[in-house]
Design a protein around this motif. Sequence first.
Motif, PDB file in Angstrom:
ATOM      1  N   MET A   1     109.630  29.435 -52.451  1.00  0.00           N
ATOM      2  CA  MET A   1     108.378  28.757 -53.015  1.00  0.00           C
ATOM      3  C   MET A   1     107.814  27.782 -51.996  1.00  0.00           C
ATOM      4  N   SER A   2     106.487  27.719 -51.653  1.00  0.00           N
ATOM      5  CA  SER A   2     105.935  26.908 -50.561  1.00  0.00           C
ATOM      6  C   SER A   2     105.955  25.487 -51.010  1.00  0.00           C
ATOM      7  N   LYS A   3     106.138  24.556 -50.139  1.00  0.00           N
ATOM      8  CA  LYS A   3     106.275  23.406 -50.068  1.00  0.00           C
ATOM      9  C   LYS A   3     104.842  22.696 -49.619  1.00  0.00           C
ATOM     10  N   ASP A   4     103.970  23.532 -49.237  1.00  0.00           N
ATOM     11  CA  ASP A   4     102.660  22.896 -48.627  1.00  0.00           C
ATOM     12  C   ASP A   4     101.873  22.168 -49.631  1.00  0.00           C
ATOM     13  N   ILE A   5     102.068  22.620 -50.643  1.00  0.00           N
ATOM     14  CA  ILE A   5     101.170  22.092 -51.867  1.00  0.00           C
ATOM     15  C   ILE A   5     101.284  20.468 -51.833  1.00  0.00           C
ATOM     16  N   LEU A  69      96.881  27.741 -55.266  1.00  0.00           N
ATOM     17  CA  LEU A  69      97.391  26.750 -56.123  1.00  0.00           C
ATOM     18  C   LEU A  69      96.726  25.188 -55.892  1.00  0.00           C
ATOM     19  N   ALA A  70      96.304  25.012 -54.887  1.00  0.00           N
ATOM     20  CA  ALA A  70      95.568  23.820 -54.616  1.00  0.00           C
ATOM     21  C   ALA A  70      94.151  23.754 -55.084  1.00  0.00           C
ATOM     22  N   ALA A  71      93.350  25.075 -55.100  1.00  0.00           N
ATOM     23  CA  ALA A  71      92.242  25.146 -55.694  1.00  0.00           C
ATOM     24  C   ALA A  71      92.168  24.860 -57.386  1.00  0.00           C
ATOM     25  N   LEU A  72      93.541  25.488 -57.925  1.00  0.00           N
ATOM     26  CA  LEU A  72      93.523  25.293 -59.324  1.00  0.00           C
ATOM     27  C   LEU A  72      93.909  23.657 -59.891  1.00  0.00           C
ATOM     28  N   ILE A  73      94.716  23.218 -58.830  1.00  0.00           N
ATOM     29  CA  ILE A  73      95.111  21.720 -59.455  1.00  0.00           C
ATOM     30  C   ILE A  73      93.905  20.876 -59.117  1.00  0.00           C
ATOM     31  N   TYR A  74      93.145  20.974 -57.948  1.00  0.00           N
ATOM     32  CA  TYR A  74      92.205  20.072 -57.684  1.00  0.00           C
ATOM     33  C   TYR A  74      90.839  20.368 -58.525  1.00  0.00           C
ATOM     34  N   SER A  75      90.577  21.610 -59.028  1.00  0.00           N
ATOM     35  CA  SER A  75      89.584  21.848 -59.818  1.00  0.00           C
ATOM     36  C   SER A  75      89.647  20.915 -61.168  1.00  0.00           C
ATOM     37  N   LEU A  76      91.257  20.869 -61.515  1.00  0.00           N
ATOM     38  CA  LEU A  76      91.434  20.176 -62.916  1.00  0.00           C
ATOM     39  C   LEU A  76      91.489  18.754 -62.680  1.00  0.00           C
ATOM     40  N   ASP A  77      91.988  18.447 -61.336  1.00  0.00           N
ATOM     41  CA  ASP A  77      91.782  17.024 -61.303  1.00  0.00           C
ATOM     42  C   ASP A  77      90.411  16.390 -61.347  1.00  0.00           C
ATOM     43  N   TYR A  78      89.411  17.056 -61.003  1.00  0.00           N
ATOM     44  CA  TYR A  78      88.057  16.733 -60.804  1.00  0.00           C
ATOM     45  C   TYR A  78      87.490  16.750 -62.254  1.00  0.00           C
ATOM     46  N   PHE A  79      87.811  17.608 -63.192  1.00  0.00           N
ATOM     47  CA  PHE A  79      87.534  17.348 -64.428  1.00  0.00           C
ATOM     48  C   PHE A  79      88.268  16.215 -65.231  1.00  0.00           C
ATOM     49  N   LYS A 102      93.516  32.884 -64.771  1.00  0.00           N
ATOM     50  CA  LYS A 102      93.182  34.426 -65.154  1.00  0.00           C
ATOM     51  C   LYS A 102      92.033  34.816 -63.951  1.00  0.00           C
ATOM     52  N   PHE A 103      91.242  33.850 -63.946  1.00  0.00           N
ATOM     53  CA  PHE A 103      90.221  34.232 -62.924  1.00  0.00           C
ATOM     54  C   PHE A 103      90.575  34.196 -61.542  1.00  0.00           C
ATOM     55  N   LEU A 104      91.578  33.612 -61.165  1.00  0.00           N
ATOM     56  CA  LEU A 104      92.516  33.918 -59.809  1.00  0.00           C
ATOM     57  C   LEU A 104      93.118  35.159 -59.976  1.00  0.00           C
ATOM     58  N   GLU A 105      93.743  35.565 -61.078  1.00  0.00           N
ATOM     59  CA  GLU A 105      94.574  37.013 -61.070  1.00  0.00           C
ATOM     60  C   GLU A 105      93.203  37.770 -60.740  1.00  0.00           C
ATOM     61  N   ASN A 230      83.633  27.397 -63.188  1.00  0.00           N
ATOM     62  CA  ASN A 230      82.769  26.666 -62.341  1.00  0.00           C
ATOM     63  C   ASN A 230      83.386  25.370 -61.693  1.00  0.00           C
ATOM     64  N   LEU A 231      84.609  24.807 -62.097  1.00  0.00           N
ATOM     65  CA  LEU A 231      85.347  23.592 -61.591  1.00  0.00           C
ATOM     66  C   LEU A 231      85.750  23.966 -60.345  1.00  0.00           C
ATOM     67  N   LEU A 232      86.015  25.298 -60.065  1.00  0.00           N
ATOM     68  CA  LEU A 232      86.222  25.779 -58.612  1.00  0.00           C
ATOM     69  C   LEU A 232      85.544  25.134 -57.727  1.00  0.00           C
ATOM     70  N   TYR A 233      84.190  25.148 -58.050  1.00  0.00           N
ATOM     71  CA  TYR A 233      83.271  24.446 -56.922  1.00  0.00           C
ATOM     72  C   TYR A 233      83.449  23.115 -56.414  1.00  0.00           C
ATOM     73  N   HIS A 234      84.135  22.578 -57.426  1.00  0.00           N
ATOM     74  CA  HIS A 234      84.592  20.978 -57.270  1.00  0.00           C
ATOM     75  C   HIS A 234      85.923  20.709 -56.824  1.00  0.00           C
ATOM     76  N   SER A 235      86.608  21.606 -56.294  1.00  0.00           N
ATOM     77  CA  SER A 235      87.779  21.440 -55.795  1.00  0.00           C
ATOM     78  C   SER A 235      87.611  20.756 -54.416  1.00  0.00           C
ATOM     79  N   VAL A 236      88.770  20.510 -53.599  1.00  0.00           N
ATOM     80  CA  VAL A 236      88.618  19.764 -52.466  1.00  0.00           C
ATOM     81  C   VAL A 236      88.248  20.846 -51.396  1.00  0.00           C
ATOM     82  N   ASP A 237      87.679  20.182 -50.225  1.00  0.00           N
ATOM     83  CA  ASP A 237      86.991  21.136 -49.352  1.00  0.00           C
ATOM     84  C   ASP A 237      88.310  21.943 -48.680  1.00  0.00           C
TER      85      ASP A 237
END
Length: 730
Positions: A1-5, A69-79, A102-105, A230-237
């Motif tokens: 498991m990656s700890k980078d997140i 994983l980062a894209a997912l979490i920060y998309s949800l955080d934006y919402f 499922k989109f990432l899959e 669409n929330l993936l557009y609002h994830s962090v840079d």
Amino acid sequence: MSKDIFDIINCNPLSDDLFLDSNFVLLIKEHDARSDERKAKPIDLKRHWLPANAVYETPSRLIDCTHYLAALIYSLDYFAVSNTSSNSKCNRICFMLSSIIKFLEYCWLNNIFDLGAISAPFTLNLAKILARNGWHEALDIDCRVNEFLDKAIDPSHPIFKSTNSSVSLSSVGFQSAIATNISGMEVAVYFNKVRQLQVTKGWRTSFRMNDKAPCGMQYSLLRQTLESINLLYHSVDGYRVNVVPYEHYVRLAKKLTENPGTTEDINSYDAGMLLEYSLDYLNSKSNRTLRLLAFAAKQLAQLGNLKESFSRVMRFARRIGLIKSDAIEPVSINDGLKFLNSSTKDLLNSCFIVIAIFNARRKGELTHKKYGLFLGSGIVINEKAGIFLQEFYVEKTVKDYVKFYIASATKLAITILEKLQLVFLGKLFKNHNYSKITDRNLTLFRYKAVNATGFASVYSQFNFECFEPAMSGNFINSAIGKPMRLTPHMFRRLYCKVFINRYEYFMLPFLSYQLQHEDIATTQIYVSNPQTQAESAELSKLYDWNLQTQSEALILHNDEIMTSMAEVTKEKFSEIIYRSISAENTSGGYTKLTRALYKKMFSSVGYAKPDTEKMKILIERLRSRGHSPRAFKHAQCLAGANRIKSKSKCWQRSDNQLHKENASPKLCRGCLFSWTSEEHVYGMELDLISLKLEAAKVPESSIARINLEYDIEDLEDTLRYHKSYLERRL
């Protein structure tokens, strides 16, 4: 498991709504949790997979792909940051999480590892697939299941085991088998295929097939799925897509699916039967039911012979008239307990139906475990006059409590619910009055089931559900005389139907306030739905109306008005231009403009006696350039007072502005914001005169005269309202 997140989160802290623990469990704050419940919903991210693809021969876990994983979490955080707390916020975040995973899959299957590389054609193709066959086709689930089953040799694999193996598959087992992230009803589609393999291999003897099949997404689900992506557009840079995947997701969802339709309606006859039955129950049986439940709780809680205690309860029920004197007493204790619990449900159903119909409230606004009606949530303004103020939670717009005036029937229903809560607490209830006791933590639609020792130790939550006989189905059947598929939203629409038939459209802003809509356009949908129109068609048969003829006549009438207005406008414009060119002392910017154009077109220096033919040419040229005056606001327009203006017919996408200067009968016909005109008020004044003349010819003591006087009084109230509004506008 990656700890980078976790390093990423340390640099970009999450909001209070989300927390990722060291075991990769994402905790989502539950804003609708009661004080005695958990405060966050756990989502174990370790159970989510990325399947094998052209690059990776074996499946991977989502948590090992830091970029995803980062894209997912920060998309949800934006919402989470962008939306205020509400009773549905946690559930919405969970749905969005499922959709994005499922989109990432899907991206992983198509060998897209950098989300910045996603293009508009790629996302558009996915939307078309989702509308056609959902995630089943997008993720190639059927083929992946076949590959797994062809190689299956272990009968103990989790895919073959579930808590209810006769009717369901284990979502966790299914996901681990083919490394996918679909779950729930999506997994049920493959039940027959998996069970058939077990029978073929001799791992089970038989199974009962279900009728589930892959299908495309309907409008609502597709719209919400595209919005989630669409929330993936609002994830962090560094962890986001570079283009908005679905810029016009609502329009695209409508284009790819069938018309979403409207909420199913209840006909007026059945609604009347249901309401009459509920009111009768409250007035004639509610207090006796409360007495029975209180008596039963005390008797069953006593030590001694249970059968004798229960017999006393049934005799009491017979004595107060809840069981007919000639009825057969329940043969077993279980039957008797069923009778007591059914009585509790009948009481709750009656109260719910009366409150929902008379106040146009949503189900969650009444029955929610935290935000629903609570003990002491009302205020008595004037007991003698029957004026009461009641707090209701508004779950979609305000997301807070709003006070509404209620009538005596609603007050009675709420008082009964308050007494019921006192019964569950073992407190005195007979002398309790409306809102006499306040406890915001005690919601009124919780209940305790009756068992052999009295009331259960834990509360259950009432949920109006016509598909479940024990909850609401039996009550509806008793009220209407037949089983019926009802939803609480039908009662909200019924309120609108009664309101409009009683008060007409001049009260539309008040109806919009009662419903707590953000704009009148939404309210218009409620009062002009196809079901209501269908009832109008039925009435037209009785009264010999021809709705088609009426509609065509209205269109022709508006077209004639528009033609007449165009002719008058042209005549007036000609007069203005002629006066500007010929009058010696005329001044102003418009005059200077027309004179300059006249001089340039005809090389003329004299204006005293302009040439008639030249004037006609100038007028046509000016009209073609848009200088002709246009009638402004042919009807009273309400578009400017609403947040959502894009539904107005004079709204233009180019500048996102209303262009009321383009108003005309043809443009404004059917516009949701076109309301009362001065001509309409004048027409009502003529109707008032006609009614008064008609009433004068009818005997004063007759029913016809009384009805006419009621109509006159209502029309006078309507006129006063319109005139005061027009005066404020001027």
